[in-house]
Design an enzyme around this catalytic site. Structure first.
Site, PDB file in Angstrom:
ATOM      1  N   ALA A 219      -3.859  13.110   9.403  1.00  0.00           N
ATOM      2  CA  ALA A 219      -2.546  12.590   9.819  1.00  0.00           C
ATOM      3  C   ALA A 219      -1.733  12.116   8.614  1.00  0.00           C
ATOM      4  O   ALA A 219      -0.509  12.281   8.575  1.00  0.00           O
ATOM      5  CB  ALA A 219      -2.727  11.435  10.803  1.00  0.00           C
ATOM      6  N   ASN A 222       0.302  14.731   5.971  1.00  0.00           N
ATOM      7  CA  ASN A 222       1.676  15.123   6.311  1.00  0.00           C
ATOM      8  C   ASN A 222       2.502  13.866   6.571  1.00  0.00           C
ATOM      9  O   ASN A 222       1.964  12.813   6.894  1.00  0.00           O
ATOM     10  CB  ASN A 222       1.705  16.091   7.505  1.00  0.00           C
ATOM     11  CG  ASN A 222       1.285  15.426   8.803  1.00  0.00           C
ATOM     12  OD1 ASN A 222       1.975  14.547   9.320  1.00  0.00           O
ATOM     13  ND2 ASN A 222       0.141  15.849   9.349  1.00  0.00           N
ATOM     14  N   ASN A 224       4.877  13.317   8.835  1.00  0.00           N
ATOM     15  CA  ASN A 224       5.316  13.011  10.196  1.00  0.00           C
ATOM     16  C   ASN A 224       4.642  11.722  10.654  1.00  0.00           C
ATOM     17  O   ASN A 224       3.485  11.491  10.330  1.00  0.00           O
ATOM     18  CB  ASN A 224       4.928  14.147  11.148  1.00  0.00           C
ATOM     19  CG  ASN A 224       5.552  15.460  10.750  1.00  0.00           C
ATOM     20  OD1 ASN A 224       5.577  15.800   9.584  1.00  0.00           O
ATOM     21  ND2 ASN A 224       6.077  16.196  11.699  1.00  0.00           N
ATOM     22  N   TRP A 234       9.844  24.515   6.561  1.00  0.00           N
ATOM     23  CA  TRP A 234       9.689  25.956   6.759  1.00  0.00           C
ATOM     24  C   TRP A 234      11.060  26.628   6.950  1.00  0.00           C
ATOM     25  O   TRP A 234      11.165  27.633   7.617  1.00  0.00           O
ATOM     26  CB  TRP A 234       8.798  26.237   7.967  1.00  0.00           C
ATOM     27  CG  TRP A 234       7.354  25.966   7.709  1.00  0.00           C
ATOM     28  CD1 TRP A 234       6.414  26.866   7.290  1.00  0.00           C
ATOM     29  CD2 TRP A 234       6.661  24.721   7.844  1.00  0.00           C
ATOM     30  NE1 TRP A 234       5.185  26.255   7.145  1.00  0.00           N
ATOM     31  CE2 TRP A 234       5.312  24.935   7.483  1.00  0.00           C
ATOM     32  CE3 TRP A 234       7.041  23.437   8.229  1.00  0.00           C
ATOM     33  CZ2 TRP A 234       4.341  23.923   7.497  1.00  0.00           C
ATOM     34  CZ3 TRP A 234       6.082  22.426   8.240  1.00  0.00           C
ATOM     35  CH2 TRP A 234       4.757  22.677   7.879  1.00  0.00           C
ATOM     36  N   CYS A 270       1.612  25.030   4.763  1.00  0.00           N
ATOM     37  CA  CYS A 270       0.211  24.806   5.161  1.00  0.00           C
ATOM     38  C   CYS A 270      -0.783  24.700   4.011  1.00  0.00           C
ATOM     39  O   CYS A 270      -1.650  23.827   4.008  1.00  0.00           O
ATOM     40  CB  CYS A 270      -0.239  25.872   6.158  1.00  0.00           C
ATOM     41  SG  CYS A 270      -0.338  27.538   5.466  1.00  0.00           S
ATOM     42  N   ASN A 303      -2.258  27.744  26.493  1.00  0.00           N
ATOM     43  CA  ASN A 303      -2.865  28.674  27.462  1.00  0.00           C
ATOM     44  C   ASN A 303      -3.695  29.767  26.777  1.00  0.00           C
ATOM     45  O   ASN A 303      -4.076  30.756  27.404  1.00  0.00           O
ATOM     46  CB  ASN A 303      -1.784  29.303  28.356  1.00  0.00           C
ATOM     47  CG  ASN A 303      -0.820  30.179  27.564  1.00  0.00           C
ATOM     48  OD1 ASN A 303      -0.908  30.254  26.337  1.00  0.00           O
ATOM     49  ND2 ASN A 303       0.090  30.842  28.258  1.00  0.00           N
ATOM     50  N   HIS A 328      -2.598  31.198   7.788  1.00  0.00           N
ATOM     51  CA  HIS A 328      -2.504  29.743   7.906  1.00  0.00           C
ATOM     52  C   HIS A 328      -3.728  29.157   7.214  1.00  0.00           C
ATOM     53  O   HIS A 328      -4.827  29.710   7.322  1.00  0.00           O
ATOM     54  CB  HIS A 328      -2.448  29.325   9.383  1.00  0.00           C
ATOM     55  CG  HIS A 328      -2.429  27.837   9.592  1.00  0.00           C
ATOM     56  ND1 HIS A 328      -1.666  27.004   8.815  1.00  0.00           N
ATOM     57  CD2 HIS A 328      -3.087  27.037  10.462  1.00  0.00           C
ATOM     58  CE1 HIS A 328      -1.855  25.746   9.205  1.00  0.00           C
ATOM     59  NE2 HIS A 328      -2.716  25.743  10.198  1.00  0.00           N
ATOM     60  N   ASP A 351      -7.006  19.943  10.114  1.00  0.00           N
ATOM     61  CA  ASP A 351      -5.757  20.639   9.790  1.00  0.00           C
ATOM     62  C   ASP A 351      -4.655  19.608   9.595  1.00  0.00           C
ATOM     63  O   ASP A 351      -4.263  18.929  10.535  1.00  0.00           O
ATOM     64  CB  ASP A 351      -5.401  21.616  10.920  1.00  0.00           C
ATOM     65  CG  ASP A 351      -4.298  22.579  10.525  1.00  0.00           C
ATOM     66  OD1 ASP A 351      -3.577  22.301   9.546  1.00  0.00           O
ATOM     67  OD2 ASP A 351      -4.148  23.620  11.199  1.00  0.00           O
ATOM     68  N   ASN A 391      -8.398  33.073  18.041  1.00  0.00           N
ATOM     69  CA  ASN A 391      -8.825  34.016  19.074  1.00  0.00           C
ATOM     70  C   ASN A 391      -7.915  34.108  20.295  1.00  0.00           C
ATOM     71  O   ASN A 391      -8.347  34.535  21.359  1.00  0.00           O
ATOM     72  CB  ASN A 391     -10.249  33.666  19.534  1.00  0.00           C
ATOM     73  CG  ASN A 391     -11.007  34.899  19.995  1.00  0.00           C
ATOM     74  OD1 ASN A 391     -10.528  36.025  19.856  1.00  0.00           O
ATOM     75  ND2 ASN A 391     -12.178  34.706  20.563  1.00  0.00           N
ATOM     76  N   GLU A 446     -17.546  38.372  22.888  1.00  0.00           N
ATOM     77  CA  GLU A 446     -16.299  37.706  22.505  1.00  0.00           C
ATOM     78  C   GLU A 446     -15.396  37.506  23.726  1.00  0.00           C
ATOM     79  O   GLU A 446     -14.799  36.445  23.921  1.00  0.00           O
ATOM     80  CB  GLU A 446     -15.592  38.524  21.409  1.00  0.00           C
ATOM     81  CG  GLU A 446     -14.281  37.945  20.910  1.00  0.00           C
ATOM     82  CD  GLU A 446     -13.059  38.446  21.671  1.00  0.00           C
ATOM     83  OE1 GLU A 446     -12.068  37.684  21.760  1.00  0.00           O
ATOM     84  OE2 GLU A 446     -13.094  39.581  22.189  1.00  0.00           O
ATOM     85  N   TYR A 522       6.349  33.336   5.667  1.00  0.00           N
ATOM     86  CA  TYR A 522       4.960  33.716   5.998  1.00  0.00           C
ATOM     87  C   TYR A 522       4.622  33.365   7.445  1.00  0.00           C
ATOM     88  O   TYR A 522       3.667  33.872   8.017  1.00  0.00           O
ATOM     89  CB  TYR A 522       3.968  33.083   5.014  1.00  0.00           C
ATOM     90  CG  TYR A 522       3.634  31.633   5.279  1.00  0.00           C
ATOM     91  CD1 TYR A 522       2.470  31.277   5.956  1.00  0.00           C
ATOM     92  CD2 TYR A 522       4.488  30.601   4.878  1.00  0.00           C
ATOM     93  CE1 TYR A 522       2.163  29.945   6.209  1.00  0.00           C
ATOM     94  CE2 TYR A 522       4.185  29.275   5.124  1.00  0.00           C
ATOM     95  CZ  TYR A 522       3.029  28.954   5.800  1.00  0.00           C
ATOM     96  OH  TYR A 522       2.724  27.641   6.053  1.00  0.00           O
TER      97      TYR A 522
END
Length: 689
Positions: A219, A222, A224, A234, A270, A303, A328, A351, A391, A446, A522
């Site tokens: 956290a 970045n 924010n 970006w 990123c 979703n 990324h 991340d 995925n 998979e 990108y």
């Protein structure tokens, strides 16, 4: 000795302790040690050391035994397994040597150490910094493999992979976790987090836990929510700050953050967030690496699908919040997951790029990589987001802005999450870790995991375009298409492609093709249209035809972003048949830079380096600048101005290094001018004693 009794003088045995604790690379006058391991100190001023000495180690604003931020311990004959302990090494009439051990789960941070003798008030011995200990089997971050410890904690050089899945490129990064003031800056990052500001006592008490700290720091890297370290941008416009592609190391960013009075540094994307987080976590002793995922999904609605929209001309539309990035970069850190159980320990995804809120703020992880592979998306933290990144299924829609109608062109389950990459241990090579994130694309296993993940999220009953329905079985495309690259893809040269169309049917097909090329970031966000064309073609039964496409350098030169990416699409309208979308994301290579080390690199001896570059275009290049950095080779960053270069002219720049430490070191070079931004390369320099 009456005078000495009032103020003990402490010998922290900096060199010996640092060697034992793998902290020799820190340039500090303060003792820096790792938890769960003994360190020795000597102090004078106690006349009878064997007489009930009591030590007090404390950290944080209001230390207490309840929060394990305060420990009092006397001299014992053996090291305690549970708490802090002190064992007498030797004593004389004027001084005493003590071996102090902290528990494996001690809170990390800066400690104050004092000693009390009898009923007198405590004497302050000074401060030391306690870090995580991946070399110690009792620690949550224990990493049994020594070579991995060296790479993921002690290595200051990294390689970050970028480009796209058809064309992977890479650049070097100087993590610089042992530079000057970086450790102090890392400690102040923790003290500026929202968690600390809301409840400092609880926050400090949790600093024994890499899982907690990883989340807090994801956290804080970045800007924010919390005025953290780096502000993301970006937009393609970077006024008032630095273009994210221009950074070559974390040191400059962290120092700037501190110098500005802890105002966010402008700007990051990123890989900058991931690289800075690597620096902070390695500095604190948590084994960490950067990971690049190609064709990375940003699933905004949770979703596990990403929707892409195109108009009738084949233009990619900005609709909905879902997106797919060419690549990324995030982090993996190594620690046990006591909250989830042993099978979920090991590499954890963190991340620091601000994409979606988690628990109300922009943070992500730690997500167990094993849980992602097995579709266990309900486990803490942020499993669905990370699962989708590698995925998700991709849905391509045709959108008619006049009617608001959307028609599914096709869906693809094998598009997302390709060539997941990280730097090899001890080598400058790429290692593919895709199989650690998911089973083989297109395999039954998979698909089974994908369905399991959707089921856990309560999505199994929703419309599933990837499952064939009876009436759709007949609807197969009549033609197939692809873009092939013809020749090299280099900035300054024309881009030559072939559109290959094949008729899959046994009757002739007429096809109208609308083609566009856009410069993109990108993240695949369109910036400028470069080129468009349309053709109509009749394909005989089973015929394949190729159509050459040329995008000239002057056409794209002004339009290109610093990401040097172009998206080419062809939307094929087949008469009386389904539409077919053909697309390709292209990343152009920069021209080459050459680095030569002129002679042998020796510790504390001058050695010259020559950097050569040839102007590959038919125009003069102005505002040329060379930026050079490298841990143990240079102090800080060297900036060299280079005279303008005429067409085809070669420039050669010499400068000197004075290496400060032996071993394989990396020199990073970044060349920029008005025609090319941030041409990067690196060179391994083997320094001998």
């Amino acid at each position: 000795m009456g005078q000495a009794a009032t103020q003990p003088r402490t010998d922290w045995h900096l060199k010996e302790n640092a060697r034992e604790h793998h902290t020799s690379k820190f340039s500090s006058e303060e003792l820096i040690v790792r938890r769960g391991q003994a360190f020795t100190i000597t102090f004078n001023g106690t006349e009878r050391p064997e007489q009930n000495l009591i030590f007090i180690a404390e950290t944080g604003p209001k230390p207490s035994k309840a929060t394990k931020t305060l420990a009092t311990f006397d001299i014992s004959s053996t090291v305690s397994k549970e708490g802090w302990s002190a064992v007498l090494q030797s004593s004389s009439s004027s001084s005493v040597s003590i071996s102090i051990s902290s528990p494996h789960n001690a809170v990390i941070g800066r400690y104050r150490l004092s000693v009390q003798s009898g009923s007198s008030s405590p004497h302050n011995l000074g401060t030391f910094v306690l870090l995580f200990n991946p070399w110690s089997s009792g620690d949550d971050v224990f990493m049994p493999n020594k070579a991995e410890c060296e790479e993921y904690v002690l290595e200051e050089f990294g390689i970050i992979f970028a480009g796209n899945k058809n064309h992977i490129n890479s650049f070097g990064w100087n993590f610089g976790q042992f530079q000057g003031d970086i450790l102090n800056i890392c400690l102040s990052i923790m003290d500026r987090s929202l968690y600390y500001r809301q409840d400092p006592l609880t926050d400090v008490a949790h600093r024994h836990d890499p899982r907690y700290l990883g989340r807090v720091l994801s956290a804080m890297v970045n800007a924010n929510d919390d005025q953290g370290v780096v502000l993301g941008n970006w937009s393609g416009k970077y006024e008032g700050g630095k273009n994210p592609t221009s950074w070559t190391g974390s040191g400059e960013i962290l120092q700037s953050w501190k110098k500005s009075g802890f105002r966010p540094v402008k700007y990051g994307q990123c890989w900058v967030f991931a690289a800075v987080l690597t620096t902070v976590l390695r500095c604190l002793g948590i084994p960490t690496r950067t990971i690049t995922n190609f064709s990375s999904a940003h699933d905004a609605d949770g979703n596990l699908r990403v929707d892409e929209f195109y108009d009738a001309d084949g233009n990619h539309l900005e609709r909905g919040a879902d997106s797919v990035w060419n690549f990324h970069v995030w982090n993996e850190s190594w620690f046990t997951r006591n909250d989830l159980g042993p099978s979920y320990s090991g590499w954890q995804v963190l991340d620091a790029t601000p994409q979606e809120e988690s628990g109300g703020i922009y943070q992500c992880g730690p997500t167990s990589r094993h849980a992602v592979k097995e579709g266990e998306v309900e486990l803490d933290y942020d499993g669905p987001f990370v699962f989708a990144e590698v995925n998700a299924d991709c849905m391509y829609w045709n959108y008619d802005s006049a009617t608001g109608k959307k028609t599914l062109i096709f869906s693809k389950s094998t598009e997302i999450g390709a060539s997941i990459s990280t730097k090899a241990v001890g080598r400058d090579d790429r290692v593919d870790v895709t199989r650690d994130y998911k089973y083989e694309e297109g395999s039954a296993k998979e698909r089974e995991i994908f369905k399991k993940a959707r089921k856990k999220l309560g999505l199994e009953d929703k419309f599933d375009p990837t499952a064939p329905k009876q009436e759709e079985v007949e609807q197969k495309p009549d033609i197939s298409g692809k873009f092939k690259v013809a020749g090299s893809l280099e900035v300054g040269k024309d881009v030559n492609l072939l559109l290959v169309l094949e008729n899959l049917q046994s009757d002739a097909k007429t096809v109208h093709v609308n083609m566009t090329a856009w410069s993109t970031l990108y993240t695949r966000r369109r910036v400028n249209q470069i080129w468009k064309d349309s053709i109509s073609v009749t394909l005989a039964p089973k015929e394949e035809k190729q159509f050459p496409i040329k995008i000239k350098y002057p056409e794209y030169q002004q339009q290109l972003t610093t990401d040097k990416t172009i998206q080419v699409t062809a939307l094929c309208h087949v008469e009386d048949g389904m539409q077919v979308l053909v697309k390709r994301n292209i990343t152009l290579d920069n021209p080459a830079i050459d680095i030569q080390v002129l002679g042998e690199a020796k510790v504390n001896k001058e050695v010259f380096v020559e950097v050569t570059f040839t102007n590959p275009i038919d125009e003069e290049m102005k505002d040329c600048m060379l930026q050079v950095e490298g841990s143990d080779l240079l102090q800080g960053i060297l900036e060299l101005r280079i005279p303008p270069l005429k067409a085809s002219e070669k420039s050669s720049t010499k400068f000197k290094l004075i290496p400060s430490e032996a071993g394989p070191k990396h020199l990073l070079v970044n060349f920029s001018c008005d025609k090319f931004a941030d041409i990067k390369t690196f060179k391994m320099v083997n320094v001998i004693n």
